[in-house]
Structure formats: structure tokens, C-alpha cells
Design a protein around this motif. Sequence first.
Motif, PDB file in Angstrom:
ATOM      1  N   VAL A   1       0.835  -1.194   0.000  1.00 13.58           N
ATOM      2  CA  VAL A   1       0.000   0.000   0.000  1.00 13.58           C
ATOM      3  C   VAL A   1       0.875   1.250   0.000  1.00 13.58           C
ATOM      4  O   VAL A   1       0.614   2.201  -0.738  1.00 13.58           O
ATOM      5  N   LYS A   2       1.936   1.235   0.791  1.00 10.09           N
ATOM      6  CA  LYS A   2       2.831   2.400   0.819  1.00 10.09           C
ATOM      7  C   LYS A   2       3.534   2.585  -0.521  1.00 10.09           C
ATOM      8  O   LYS A   2       3.761   3.718  -0.952  1.00 10.09           O
ATOM      9  N   ALA A   3       3.860   1.488  -1.169  1.00 11.50           N
ATOM     10  CA  ALA A   3       4.485   1.591  -2.499  1.00 11.50           C
ATOM     11  C   ALA A   3       3.514   2.202  -3.498  1.00 11.50           C
ATOM     12  O   ALA A   3       3.913   3.012  -4.351  1.00 11.50           O
ATOM     13  N   ILE A   4       2.265   1.848  -3.405  1.00 12.74           N
ATOM     14  CA  ILE A   4       1.249   2.422  -4.298  1.00 12.74           C
ATOM     15  C   ILE A   4       1.143   3.932  -4.059  1.00 12.74           C
ATOM     16  O   ILE A   4       1.120   4.718  -5.008  1.00 12.74           O
ATOM     17  N   ASN A  58      -7.675   2.127  -4.201  1.00 14.22           N
ATOM     18  CA  ASN A  58      -9.094   2.079  -3.852  1.00 14.22           C
ATOM     19  C   ASN A  58      -9.650   0.659  -3.907  1.00 14.22           C
ATOM     20  O   ASN A  58     -10.489   0.291  -3.080  1.00 14.22           O
ATOM     21  N   THR A  59      -9.193  -0.148  -4.847  1.00 15.55           N
ATOM     22  CA  THR A  59      -9.637  -1.541  -4.934  1.00 15.55           C
ATOM     23  C   THR A  59      -9.134  -2.345  -3.739  1.00 15.55           C
ATOM     24  O   THR A  59      -9.891  -3.108  -3.134  1.00 15.55           O
ATOM     25  N   LEU A  60      -7.862  -2.168  -3.401  1.00 13.31           N
ATOM     26  CA  LEU A  60      -7.328  -2.856  -2.222  1.00 13.31           C
ATOM     27  C   LEU A  60      -8.089  -2.452  -0.963  1.00 13.31           C
ATOM     28  O   LEU A  60      -8.347  -3.292  -0.088  1.00 13.31           O
ATOM     29  N   ARG A  61      -8.432  -1.197  -0.879  1.00 11.71           N
ATOM     30  CA  ARG A  61      -9.146  -0.704   0.309  1.00 11.71           C
ATOM     31  C   ARG A  61     -10.511  -1.372   0.442  1.00 11.71           C
ATOM     32  O   ARG A  61     -10.965  -1.650   1.553  1.00 11.71           O
ATOM     33  N   VAL A  62     -11.158  -1.659  -0.684  1.00 16.77           N
ATOM     34  CA  VAL A  62     -12.453  -2.346  -0.667  1.00 16.77           C
ATOM     35  C   VAL A  62     -12.264  -3.837  -0.392  1.00 16.77           C
ATOM     36  O   VAL A  62     -12.988  -4.428   0.415  1.00 16.77           O
ATOM     37  N   GLU A  63     -11.286  -4.447  -1.050  1.00 14.81           N
ATOM     38  CA  GLU A  63     -11.120  -5.895  -0.964  1.00 14.81           C
ATOM     39  C   GLU A  63     -10.406  -6.358   0.305  1.00 14.81           C
ATOM     40  O   GLU A  63     -10.596  -7.484   0.746  1.00 14.81           O
ATOM     41  N   LYS A  71      -3.358   3.821  11.450  1.00 16.87           N
ATOM     42  CA  LYS A  71      -1.914   4.045  11.417  1.00 16.87           C
ATOM     43  C   LYS A  71      -1.397   4.029   9.971  1.00 16.87           C
ATOM     44  O   LYS A  71      -0.643   4.915   9.568  1.00 16.87           O
ATOM     45  N   LEU A  72      -1.817   3.034   9.202  1.00 16.00           N
ATOM     46  CA  LEU A  72      -1.371   2.946   7.808  1.00 16.00           C
ATOM     47  C   LEU A  72      -1.858   4.155   7.009  1.00 16.00           C
ATOM     48  O   LEU A  72      -1.093   4.740   6.236  1.00 16.00           O
ATOM     49  N   LEU A  73      -3.097   4.549   7.195  1.00 14.68           N
ATOM     50  CA  LEU A  73      -3.635   5.684   6.457  1.00 14.68           C
ATOM     51  C   LEU A  73      -2.900   6.971   6.817  1.00 14.68           C
ATOM     52  O   LEU A  73      -2.612   7.791   5.934  1.00 14.68           O
ATOM     53  N   ALA A  74      -2.562   7.123   8.094  1.00 15.93           N
ATOM     54  CA  ALA A  74      -1.784   8.303   8.517  1.00 15.93           C
ATOM     55  C   ALA A  74      -0.396   8.280   7.884  1.00 15.93           C
ATOM     56  O   ALA A  74       0.112   9.321   7.444  1.00 15.93           O
ATOM     57  N   GLU A  75       0.220   7.112   7.813  1.00 17.99           N
ATOM     58  CA  GLU A  75       1.539   6.992   7.173  1.00 17.99           C
ATOM     59  C   GLU A  75       1.447   7.330   5.688  1.00 17.99           C
ATOM     60  O   GLU A  75       2.357   7.959   5.135  1.00 17.99           O
TER      61      GLU A  75
END
Length: 171
Positions: A1-4, A58-63, A71-75
Amino acid sequence: VKAIVSNIALEGIYFFSGFDTFFAINRATGKMNGAVDGIKYIQRDELTHLEIFINMFNTLRVEYPRIFTKKLLAECQVILKEAAEKEIVWGKYVIDGGIPEYTNEIVEGRIRHLAEERATKIGLGGIYPGAKNPIPWVDDYKAITKGNFFESKPTSYTEKKPTFSGRKTAN
């Protein structure tokens, strides 16, 4: 996710900041038309890449919602904000005080706008609340009006045939 998210910063902030510099020079001087035509094609490709990474996020966030912790979203927001802040420093260095109609303040505003726009598309807006595009004229450069720059032949160079004095040379 961070790479994306890092790719969203690359494709959607860094590249566009660079494109804007060329577009501003072209707008102010009318020069570099060939370079700008080429950059328009690159920009079109980068818009496609940007949309791919936004769709991936956005797809990963849904799936896989369980991995999208606060924490991840803040990062991820930090990644975009740090990318924007670094690009602001770089952008100001590159234009060295300004190009007509493209000042340090405009560079900063434009990069903050790009970062906020990209963050909002993945549900992470709020890193630069209210950031507006200070150079709406840049959208005029999205249009591609000629044939493919990369597949065309140069027209500014002509082939000159050698001229001879009529004197024959030994072989």
C-alpha cells in the motif's frame, strides 16, 4: 500500500510539477514548442499511470479493508505530504525565483493542490485543506492536437546535399 502511495506521489506530484515548469516557460515565451508537445504525450501516459495506482489503492481498500488501519492511512498521508514538501523545495530551486506568471508562490500552491487532489482521490484528503490550483491555464496543456510527437519525423532539420566544386577527387 505504501508503495502504491509512493507511486501516486511520483506519477501525480513529481512529474506534474516538472511538466508545469516547461508549460510555464512555453506560455511565457512561446518557445520550446516541440519539447512541450513531447511532454504532453508523457503527461497523458502519466495520467494513465496515476489512475492505475489510484484504482489499485481504492480496490485494495475495498477488498482488504482490515489492512487499512488508521496508522497505515496516517503513514500514507505523511508520504504524500513529505513528497509535496520536498517537491516544493525542488520546484523553487529549479525556477530560481520565477518565470513570468510562475513564481515561487505559484509553485508552492500548485504542488499543494496536486498533493491534496491526489490524496482526496484515495480518501486521504486534508493534507492541504482548501488548496486551489493557482494556474488553471495549465489544463490547456492536456490537449494533444497534433500527430504523435514520438513517431513523427523532425521538420526543423533539412537534409542538405553536399555541393561540389566540380573538381574530381582521386579515389
